[in-house]
Design a protein around this motif. Structure first.
Motif, PDB file in Angstrom:
ATOM      1  N   ILE A 146       0.902  -1.507   0.224  1.00  0.00           N
ATOM      2  CA  ILE A 146      -0.098  -0.034  -0.042  1.00  0.00           C
ATOM      3  C   ILE A 146       0.655   1.371   0.155  1.00  0.00           C
ATOM      4  O   ILE A 146       0.610   2.219  -0.663  1.00  0.00           O
ATOM      5  N   LEU A 147       2.041   1.194   0.773  1.00  0.00           N
ATOM      6  CA  LEU A 147       2.915   2.285   0.848  1.00  0.00           C
ATOM      7  C   LEU A 147       3.584   2.697  -0.505  1.00  0.00           C
ATOM      8  O   LEU A 147       3.762   3.719  -1.074  1.00  0.00           O
ATOM      9  N   ASP A 148       3.832   1.629  -1.302  1.00  0.00           N
ATOM     10  CA  ASP A 148       4.553   1.694  -2.502  1.00  0.00           C
ATOM     11  C   ASP A 148       3.728   2.245  -3.656  1.00  0.00           C
ATOM     12  O   ASP A 148       3.845   3.164  -4.411  1.00  0.00           O
ATOM     13  N   ALA A 149       2.350   1.881  -3.871  1.00  0.00           N
ATOM     14  CA  ALA A 149       1.646   2.073  -4.900  1.00  0.00           C
ATOM     15  C   ALA A 149       0.805   3.170  -4.672  1.00  0.00           C
ATOM     16  O   ALA A 149      -0.136   3.346  -3.793  1.00  0.00           O
ATOM     17  N   ARG A 150       0.546   4.206  -5.510  1.00  0.00           N
ATOM     18  CA  ARG A 150      -0.021   5.311  -5.385  1.00  0.00           C
ATOM     19  C   ARG A 150      -1.569   5.138  -5.526  1.00  0.00           C
ATOM     20  O   ARG A 150      -2.258   5.640  -4.894  1.00  0.00           O
ATOM     21  N   SER A 151      -1.815   4.360  -6.636  1.00  0.00           N
ATOM     22  CA  SER A 151      -3.309   4.096  -6.784  1.00  0.00           C
ATOM     23  C   SER A 151      -3.704   2.715  -6.115  1.00  0.00           C
ATOM     24  O   SER A 151      -4.338   2.118  -6.879  1.00  0.00           O
ATOM     25  N   ASP A 152      -3.304   2.473  -5.132  1.00  0.00           N
ATOM     26  CA  ASP A 152      -3.524   0.993  -4.513  1.00  0.00           C
ATOM     27  C   ASP A 152      -5.070   1.438  -3.948  1.00  0.00           C
ATOM     28  O   ASP A 152      -5.761   2.404  -3.652  1.00  0.00           O
ATOM     29  N   ARG A 153      -6.009   0.164  -4.109  1.00  0.00           N
ATOM     30  CA  ARG A 153      -7.186   0.046  -3.658  1.00  0.00           C
ATOM     31  C   ARG A 153      -7.618   0.343  -2.275  1.00  0.00           C
ATOM     32  O   ARG A 153      -8.724   0.834  -1.776  1.00  0.00           O
ATOM     33  N   ASP A 154      -6.518   0.193  -1.555  1.00  0.00           N
ATOM     34  CA  ASP A 154      -6.729   0.235   0.123  1.00  0.00           C
ATOM     35  C   ASP A 154      -6.330   1.867   0.461  1.00  0.00           C
ATOM     36  O   ASP A 154      -6.157   2.007   1.796  1.00  0.00           O
ATOM     37  N   ARG A 155      -5.525   2.603  -0.397  1.00  0.00           N
ATOM     38  CA  ARG A 155      -4.946   3.595  -0.230  1.00  0.00           C
ATOM     39  C   ARG A 155      -5.859   4.690   0.421  1.00  0.00           C
ATOM     40  O   ARG A 155      -5.321   5.260   1.760  1.00  0.00           O
ATOM     41  N   ASP A 156      -6.929   4.735   0.307  1.00  0.00           N
ATOM     42  CA  ASP A 156      -7.917   5.650   1.099  1.00  0.00           C
ATOM     43  C   ASP A 156      -8.137   5.435   2.556  1.00  0.00           C
ATOM     44  O   ASP A 156      -7.982   6.103   3.340  1.00  0.00           O
ATOM     45  N   SER A 157      -8.469   4.287   2.683  1.00  0.00           N
ATOM     46  CA  SER A 157      -8.671   3.643   4.233  1.00  0.00           C
ATOM     47  C   SER A 157      -7.449   3.810   4.835  1.00  0.00           C
ATOM     48  O   SER A 157      -7.577   4.068   6.070  1.00  0.00           O
ATOM     49  N   PHE A 158      -6.501   3.492   4.140  1.00  0.00           N
ATOM     50  CA  PHE A 158      -5.179   3.624   4.840  1.00  0.00           C
ATOM     51  C   PHE A 158      -5.010   5.024   5.324  1.00  0.00           C
ATOM     52  O   PHE A 158      -4.604   5.535   6.602  1.00  0.00           O
ATOM     53  N   LEU A 159      -5.038   6.071   4.444  1.00  0.00           N
ATOM     54  CA  LEU A 159      -4.477   7.437   4.681  1.00  0.00           C
ATOM     55  C   LEU A 159      -5.726   8.090   5.598  1.00  0.00           C
ATOM     56  O   LEU A 159      -5.492   8.914   6.593  1.00  0.00           O
ATOM     57  N   THR A 160      -6.905   7.448   5.636  1.00  0.00           N
ATOM     58  CA  THR A 160      -7.818   7.885   6.542  1.00  0.00           C
ATOM     59  C   THR A 160      -7.521   7.780   8.118  1.00  0.00           C
ATOM     60  O   THR A 160      -7.884   8.375   8.930  1.00  0.00           O
ATOM     61  N   HIS A 161      -6.755   6.606   8.478  1.00  0.00           N
ATOM     62  CA  HIS A 161      -6.390   6.157   9.702  1.00  0.00           C
ATOM     63  C   HIS A 161      -4.706   6.174  10.147  1.00  0.00           C
ATOM     64  O   HIS A 161      -4.624   6.480  11.278  1.00  0.00           O
ATOM     65  N   PHE A 162      -3.961   6.113   9.084  1.00  0.00           N
ATOM     66  CA  PHE A 162      -2.523   5.994   9.575  1.00  0.00           C
ATOM     67  C   PHE A 162      -2.053   7.036  10.024  1.00  0.00           C
ATOM     68  O   PHE A 162      -2.208   8.260   9.780  1.00  0.00           O
ATOM     69  N   GLY A 163      -1.522   7.000  11.346  1.00  0.00           N
ATOM     70  CA  GLY A 163      -1.035   7.967  12.295  1.00  0.00           C
ATOM     71  C   GLY A 163      -1.945   8.918  12.570  1.00  0.00           C
ATOM     72  O   GLY A 163      -1.271   9.987  13.531  1.00  0.00           O
ATOM     73  N   LYS A 164      -3.065   8.536  12.751  1.00  0.00           N
ATOM     74  CA  LYS A 164      -4.151   9.282  13.297  1.00  0.00           C
ATOM     75  C   LYS A 164      -4.517   8.932  14.785  1.00  0.00           C
ATOM     76  O   LYS A 164      -4.841   9.986  15.799  1.00  0.00           O
ATOM     77  N   HIS A 165      -4.195   7.878  15.072  1.00  0.00           N
ATOM     78  CA  HIS A 165      -4.576   7.396  16.489  1.00  0.00           C
ATOM     79  C   HIS A 165      -3.101   7.390  17.114  1.00  0.00           C
ATOM     80  O   HIS A 165      -3.159   7.221  18.478  1.00  0.00           O
ATOM     81  N   ALA A 166      -2.157   6.735  16.636  1.00  0.00           N
ATOM     82  CA  ALA A 166      -0.682   6.789  17.354  1.00  0.00           C
ATOM     83  C   ALA A 166       0.030   8.186  16.905  1.00  0.00           C
ATOM     84  O   ALA A 166       0.465   8.050  15.817  1.00  0.00           O
TER      85      ALA A 166
END
Lengths: 467, 153
Positions: A146-166
Motif C-alpha cells: 500500500i505504501l509503494d503503490a499510489r493508486s492502491d485500492r486500500d490507499r484511501d482507508s489507509f490514509l484515513t487512519h494511518f498516523g491518526k491514532h498513534a
C-alpha cells in the motif's frame, strides 16, 4: 491565482495531514552515545534517494525529526521511571534483512503447529512464501504494498487512519517506528463481517546477525458490526539479540469487535518495545490479552480510547519472568465518552533477578459519566532478588463514575505450601501448583478454548523452566 | 527440606520403643473428660481419657490403633503432660506443634521438649505431621470439653 502550498498533490501527504500534534514539553533527553539511530536513518535516506515514493520519504523525514527532538526517554521521564533504556541506546543495532525461512523452523517456535490462517513477517518484512492470507471479504495485506503503490485500492482507508491514532509527537516509540517505516500488517474487516477463526500474525526475528532492529507496523480497521480475532506472535529463530519497535493502530467502528491476543516470546537477549493505540467507537468491544515471557527488556504500551458510548475494553496480561528479564506494561485507558466500561487485570510471576513494572492509568474525562472501570494488578515474587514496581493511577474528571483499582505484591503462602506437602505432594510440585493457580485467573479470561490451550502450553513450558 | 532425610531419621529408637510399649495405654476407670480423634489419611484412631483435679492432669490414658508415629506420639504425650497443669499442657502443645512444622534455629526448644524432640524427622516428612499431632489435638479437645469427635481434616 494563489496556489496553496499545503494542498494535497497526488498522493503525497501535507504536513497537516500528518497530524504531528503538539510537541511535548518537559525534559526529554536527546539520543546520546553512539547515535546509531541517526546513522541508520541517513543510510536509509541515501538508499531511497532515487525512490519516487515521496509520500513515504516525507513521512519518514517528519517522524525522524520528531524523534530526534526527544529520543528514547530515560529514567528521568516519569513515564519511564522504572525502565532504563540505556542498554538500547548505547548498543549499536543495524537493520535486519529478510531471510528465507523453512516452514518447519517456524513450527518449533509456534508450539508445534503452524496455524492455517497466517501472515508471516521475517525480520519485519512480509514473507509471502510462509503466509496464507485470508480470503476476501476480509483484507489482509502487507503494508509495503500500500505504501509503494499510489493508486492502491486500500490507499484511501489507509490514509484515513494511518498516523491518526498513534501520534508521533506524543509517543517517541511511534516517531521512531515511523521514521523507519517499511512494512507491516494491513487488516480490514468490512461492515458486518464476522471472521470465525483467528488470524495469526507472526513476527519472526531470525537473529542470525547480532543486534538487528526491525520496525513492524500494524494498521487494523474493523467496520461497523464487524468481528474478528488476531493472534500476534513475536518469536526468535535462535539465540541472539534482536530489537523490535512495534507500533499498532486499531480502529473499531460502531458495534465492532476485535479480540487481540499477543504472544511475546522472544529469546532472553532481545528487546521488545511496543506501542498499541486503539480507537473505539460506540458499543465497540476490544479485548487485549498479552503473555509476556521473552525478552531481556520489554516495554508494552496499550492506549485504548473509548470514544463512543457503551464501548467496552478488556485488558489482560500475564508475565512470567526470570533471570535478569525486565518487563514493563504501560497502559492508559481513556474514557472519553460516557457509559463505557473497562476491565483490566495484569498478573506477573517473577523469579531470580527479574524486574516487573506495571504502570496502569485510567483517565475519565469530564462528561464521561457512568464510567465503570476496574483495574487489578497482582505480582508474585519467587525469589528475594525479584522486584516489582506497581503504579496504578486514576485521573478522574467526572463525578458519577465507578472506578476500582488495586495492586498486590506478595510471595507464595508458606502455610499453603505446607498444606500441600502434608498431603504427600513434594515441595516442587506444590510450588508449581500454587503458581499455576495464580496464573489461572488470567488464563481463564481467554474465551476461546483452543486459544486458551494454545497459550497454556507456552505458560506451562515457561513455568517449568522457571519454577 | 534440602538435606536428604533417611527413614531412619524418622523412626528413631525412642519412637519405636513407645510404639511397642506404649505408656498409659488403657482406659481410665474414672475420668472427667474424654475425646475421640481420627486421622482419615492414615487410619489412626485415638480415644483419650483425662482425670483433672484443680487444674492439674492427675491421670491420662488412651486407646486406639494406628501407625508407629501416631501411637508413639500418644504415648509420649501422656508422659509429657501427666502431672502438669492444663495451662502448661497447652503450652507444650503449641511448642510441639511449632517444632513439628518448622526447622528450628537453635537447640533450646528441642531441649525443652525432651523426648518429644525425637519427632524431629517429621519436619522432613510433612505427610506424617497429622499422625504426630493427632493425640495432641485430642488432648486439646478433651481439655476444652468439646465432646464431639475431632479429625485431622
Amino acid at each position: 491565482m494563489r496556489s496553496n502550498a499545503k494542498a494535497v498533490v497526488d498522493n503525497t501527504i501535507s504536513s497537516d495531514q500528518l497530524n504531528t500534534g503538539e510537541l511535548l514539553t518537559g525534559q526529554l533527553p536527546k539520543l546520546d552515545g553512539s547515535g546509531w539511530v541517526a546513522t541508520n536513518y541517513s543510510v536509509l535516506e541515501q538508499r531511497s534517494v532515487n525512490d519516487s515514493n515521496s509520500f513515504l520519504k516525507q513521512l519518514r523525514k517528519k517522524a525522524f525529526e520528531c524523534f530526534s527532538k526527544t529520543g528514547l526517554p530515560s529514567k528521568k521521564n516519569e513515564d519511564w521511571k522504572y525502565t532504563d533504556t540505556k542498554r538500547i541506546t548505547q548498543e549499536k543495532f543495524s537493520p535486519a534483512h529478510p531471510r528465507p525461512i523453512d516452514i518447519e523452523a517456524l513450527k518449533i517456535q509456534l508450539g508445534g503447529i503452524v496455524p492455517s490462517k497466517r501472515v508471516v513477517f521475517v525480520n519485519g518484512v512480509f514473507a509471502q512464501a510462509l503466509s496464507t492470507l485470508a480470503d476476501s471479504p476480509v483484507t489482509v495485506r502487507s503494508l509495503a504494498e500500500i505504501l509503494d503503490a499510489r493508486s492502491d485500492r486500500d490507499r484511501d482507508s489507509f490514509l484515513t487512519h494511518f498516523g491518526k491514532h498513534a501520534l508521533m509527537a506524543e509517543h517517541p516509540l511511534v516517531a521512531w517506528n515511523t521514521a523507519f517505516l517499511q512494512d507491516g500488517l494491513f487488516l480490514h474487516i468490512p461492515k458486518g463481517e464476522v471472521v470465525r477463526t483467528p488470524i495469526h500474525v507472526i513476527f519472526l526475528s531470525t537473529c542470525d546477525q547480532e543486534h538487528t532492529v526491525s520496525y513492524p507496523r500494524l494498521l487494523i480497521m474493523v467496520e461497523a458490526g464487524g468481528k474478528g480475532a488476531i493472534v500476534e506472535h513475536h518469536v526468535c529463530l535462535r539465540h541472539g539479540c534482536a530489537l523490535n519497535v512495534v507500533v499498532s493502530e486499531i480502529v473499531l467502528e460502531e458495534g465492532a469487535r476485535l479480540d487481540h491476543y499477543k504472544l511475546q516470546m522472544e529469546n532472553k537477549e532481545s528487546y521488545h518495545l511496543a506501542s498499541t493505540h486503539i480507537r473505539q467507537e460506540t458499543r465497540s468491544r476490544y479485548s487485549n490479552f498479552v503473555l509476556s515471557g521473552g525478552g531481556a527488556l520489554v516495554r508494552n504500551e496499550i492506549h485504548p480510547v473509548l470514544g463512543g458510548i457503551e464501548a467496552d475494553c478488556v485488558l489482560s496480561g500475564l508475565t512470567v519472568a526470570d533471570e535478569k528479564q525486565h518487563i514493563d506494561h504501560y497502559t492508559v485507558i481513556d474514557h472519553a465518552a460516557p457509559h463505557c466500561t473497562s476491565d483490566e487485570h495484569f498478573k506477573g510471576i517473577y523469579n531470580n533477578h527479574a524486574v516487573g513494572v506495571f504502570n496502569g492509568t485510567i483517565i475519565v474525562r469530564e462528561g464521561a459519566q457512568k464510567t465503570n472501570a476496574f483495574q487489578k494488578n497482582d505480582s508474585l515474587l519467587l525469589s528475594p532478588d525479584a522486584e516489582v514496581n506497581a503504579r496504578p493511577q486514576l485521573k478522574i474528571w467526572a463525578d458519577d463514575v465507578k472506578c476500582t483499582h488495586g495492586a498486590t505484591i506478595g510471595q507464595l503462602d508458606e502455610e499453603a505450601l505446607y498444606y500441600l506437602c502434608s498431603r504427600g505432594i513434594d515441595s516442587v510440585a506444590a510450588k508449581r501448583m500454587l503458581v499455576h493457580a495464580f496464573s489461572g485467573v488470567i488464563m481463564n479470561r481467554i474465551g476461546d478454548d483452543s486459544l486458551r490451550s494454545f497459550f497454556q502450553q507456552f505458560v506451562d513450558k515457561r513455568l517449568e523452566a522457571s519454577v | 527440606m534440602e538435606q536428604a532425610f533417611l527413614p531412619e531419621d524418622l523412626y528413631q529408637d525412642v519412637l519405636l520403643d513407645h510404639h511397642q510399649h506404649p505408656r498409659n495405654f488403657r482406659k481410665l476407670p474414672v475420668f472427667d473428660s474424654c475425646s475421640e480423634g481420627k486421622n482419615p489419611l492414615c487410619g489412626d484412631t485415638i480415644k483419650l481419657y483425662l482425670k483433672v483435679n484443680n487444674g492439674i492432669i492427675e491421670d491420662i490414658g488412651f486407646e486406639g490403633t494406628g501407625c508407629v508415629i501416631s501411637k508413639a506420639s500418644a504415648s509420649l504425650m501422656t508422659e509429657a503432660v501427666k502431672g502438669k497443669s492444663t495451662v502448661e499442657a497447652q503450652k507444650i502443645f503449641e511448642q510441639f506443634h511449632q517444632f513439628l512444622m518448622k526447622p528450628q534455629e537453635d537447640e533450646t526448644v528441642a531441649d525443652q521438649l525432651g523426648d518429644l524432640s525425637a519427632f524431629s524427622g517429621v519436619r522432613a516428612f510433612p505427610v506424617r505431621v497429622k499422625c504426630a499431632s493427632l493425640a495432641w489435638h485430642a488432648l486439646k479437645a478433651a481439655l476444652q470439653g468439646e465432646g464431639k469427635q475431632i479429625s485431622t481434616e
